[in-house]
Design a protein around this motif. Structure first.
Motif, short mmCIF file in Angstrom:
data_model
loop_
_atom_site.label_atom_id
_atom_site.label_comp_id
_atom_site.label_asym_id
_atom_site.label_seq_id
_atom_site.Cartn_x
_atom_site.Cartn_y
_atom_site.Cartn_z
N ARG A 1 0.84 -1.21 0.00
CA ARG A 1 0.00 0.00 0.00
C ARG A 1 0.88 1.26 0.00
O ARG A 1 0.65 2.19 -0.77
CB ARG A 1 -0.92 -0.03 1.22
CG ARG A 1 -2.05 0.95 1.19
CD ARG A 1 -3.09 0.77 2.30
NE ARG A 1 -2.56 0.27 3.57
CZ ARG A 1 -2.77 -0.95 4.07
NH1 ARG A 1 -3.51 -1.81 3.41
NH2 ARG A 1 -2.27 -1.31 5.24
N ASN A 2 1.90 1.29 0.84
CA ASN A 2 2.80 2.45 0.90
C ASN A 2 3.54 2.65 -0.42
O ASN A 2 3.72 3.79 -0.88
CB ASN A 2 3.79 2.30 2.04
CG ASN A 2 3.15 2.41 3.40
OD1 ASN A 2 2.02 2.91 3.53
ND2 ASN A 2 3.84 1.94 4.42
N ALA B 1 4.13 5.73 -5.60
CA ALA B 1 4.12 5.72 -7.06
C ALA B 1 3.07 6.70 -7.60
O ALA B 1 3.32 7.40 -8.59
CB ALA B 1 3.85 4.32 -7.58
N GLU B 2 1.92 6.76 -6.93
CA GLU B 2 0.87 7.68 -7.36
C GLU B 2 1.31 9.13 -7.21
O GLU B 2 0.94 9.99 -8.01
CB GLU B 2 -0.40 7.44 -6.56
CG GLU B 2 -1.12 6.15 -6.89
CD GLU B 2 -2.25 5.86 -5.91
OE1 GLU B 2 -2.54 6.72 -5.04
OE2 GLU B 2 -2.84 4.77 -6.02
N ARG B 3 2.07 9.42 -6.19
CA ARG B 3 2.51 10.79 -5.91
C ARG B 3 3.84 11.13 -6.58
O ARG B 3 4.40 12.20 -6.33
CB ARG B 3 2.64 10.98 -4.40
CG ARG B 3 1.32 10.85 -3.69
CD ARG B 3 1.49 11.01 -2.21
NE ARG B 3 0.22 10.80 -1.53
CZ ARG B 3 0.10 10.54 -0.25
NH1 ARG B 3 1.17 10.46 0.51
NH2 ARG B 3 -1.09 10.36 0.29
N ASN B 4 4.36 10.21 -7.39
CA ASN B 4 5.63 10.40 -8.08
C ASN B 4 6.78 10.71 -7.13
O ASN B 4 7.64 11.53 -7.41
CB ASN B 4 5.53 11.50 -9.15
CG ASN B 4 4.63 11.10 -10.28
OD1 ASN B 4 4.56 9.93 -10.64
ND2 ASN B 4 3.91 12.06 -10.82
N LYS B 5 6.79 10.04 -5.99
CA LYS B 5 7.86 10.19 -5.01
C LYS B 5 8.92 9.12 -5.27
O LYS B 5 8.66 8.12 -5.96
CB LYS B 5 7.30 10.04 -3.59
CG LYS B 5 6.47 11.22 -3.15
CD LYS B 5 6.15 11.08 -1.68
CE LYS B 5 5.43 12.33 -1.18
NZ LYS B 5 5.22 12.27 0.27
N PRO B 6 10.11 9.31 -4.72
CA PRO B 6 11.13 8.26 -4.85
C PRO B 6 10.64 6.94 -4.24
O PRO B 6 9.91 6.95 -3.25
CB PRO B 6 12.32 8.81 -4.04
CG PRO B 6 12.10 10.28 -4.00
CD PRO B 6 10.61 10.50 -4.03
N PRO B 7 11.04 5.82 -4.80
CA PRO B 7 10.48 4.52 -4.41
C PRO B 7 11.08 3.93 -3.12
O PRO B 7 11.53 2.79 -3.11
CB PRO B 7 10.78 3.63 -5.60
CG PRO B 7 12.04 4.21 -6.16
CD PRO B 7 11.93 5.69 -5.94
N ALA B 8 11.06 4.67 -2.04
CA ALA B 8 11.62 4.16 -0.78
C ALA B 8 10.79 2.99 -0.26
O ALA B 8 11.35 1.98 0.20
CB ALA B 8 11.67 5.28 0.25
N ALA B 9 9.49 3.07 -0.34
CA ALA B 9 8.63 1.98 0.15
C ALA B 9 8.77 0.74 -0.74
O ALA B 9 8.72 -0.39 -0.24
CB ALA B 9 7.18 2.43 0.22
#
Length: 171
Positions: A142-143, A148-156
């Protein structure tokens, strides 16, 4: 008296054509090139002459292409005195292990991608990895999707992959 004028060799199998000799020399150079790229720990496991070890070490210092080419020929010459088959087998075993590790790593990445794309994949994953904590796995998925939806770096997504890898290591 006919033996005196007999110019033909006794054993035709001992005769090598120039092309065959050249192919063998190039094969030894190619093997030497693979040795140059090996780590010192791997080279320590091989029974190589001190002269060849020094030549391999020296090869890493050379920068000019022509010097590298000549030095590779020298290494090929030194390889003639070595057990080329033993060296070849050792390198092939190492490369096979690397390929197997890479393939296994891709399988783990595939699990991560399946989990991120489809919630129905959680059940097959848990059946493959019975030690997996479903709740923790769903939370990681889920995280990762939110990121991915928010175009953030893929830390989760990295955390999910690490969790998958840890499960695989413990299994």
């Amino acid at each position: 008296m006919s033996d005196f004028f007999d110019d033909e060799p006794q054993d035709e199998e001992d005769i090598k054509s120039r092309t065959q000799i050249k192919r063998e020399a190039e094969a030894l150079q190619s093997l030497g090139k693979k040795l140059i790229g090996q780590k010192p720990e791997m080279l320590a496991k091989l029974s190589l002459s001190d002269e060849l070890r020094a030549a391999l070490k020296e090869a890493g210092r050379l920068r000019q292409n022509e010097a590298k080419r000549r030095h590779l020929q020298y290494i090929g010459k030194l390889m003639r005195a070595e057990d080329a088959e033993q060296i070849r087998e050792h390198i092939e075993r190492q490369e096979a292990g690397t390929r197997a590790y890479t393939q296994h790593f891709h399988q783990l990445e595939n699990w991560r991608d399946l989990l991120l794309n489809d919630d129905k994949q959680i059940e097959p994953f848990v059946s493959a990895y019975p030690d997996a904590d479903r709740q923790h796995l769903r939370q990681l998925v889920r995280n990762a999707r939110k990121e991915a939806e928010r175009n953030k770096p893929p830390a989760a997504a990295r955390k999910l992959f690490k969790y998958i890898r840890d499960l695989d290591d413990n299994q």
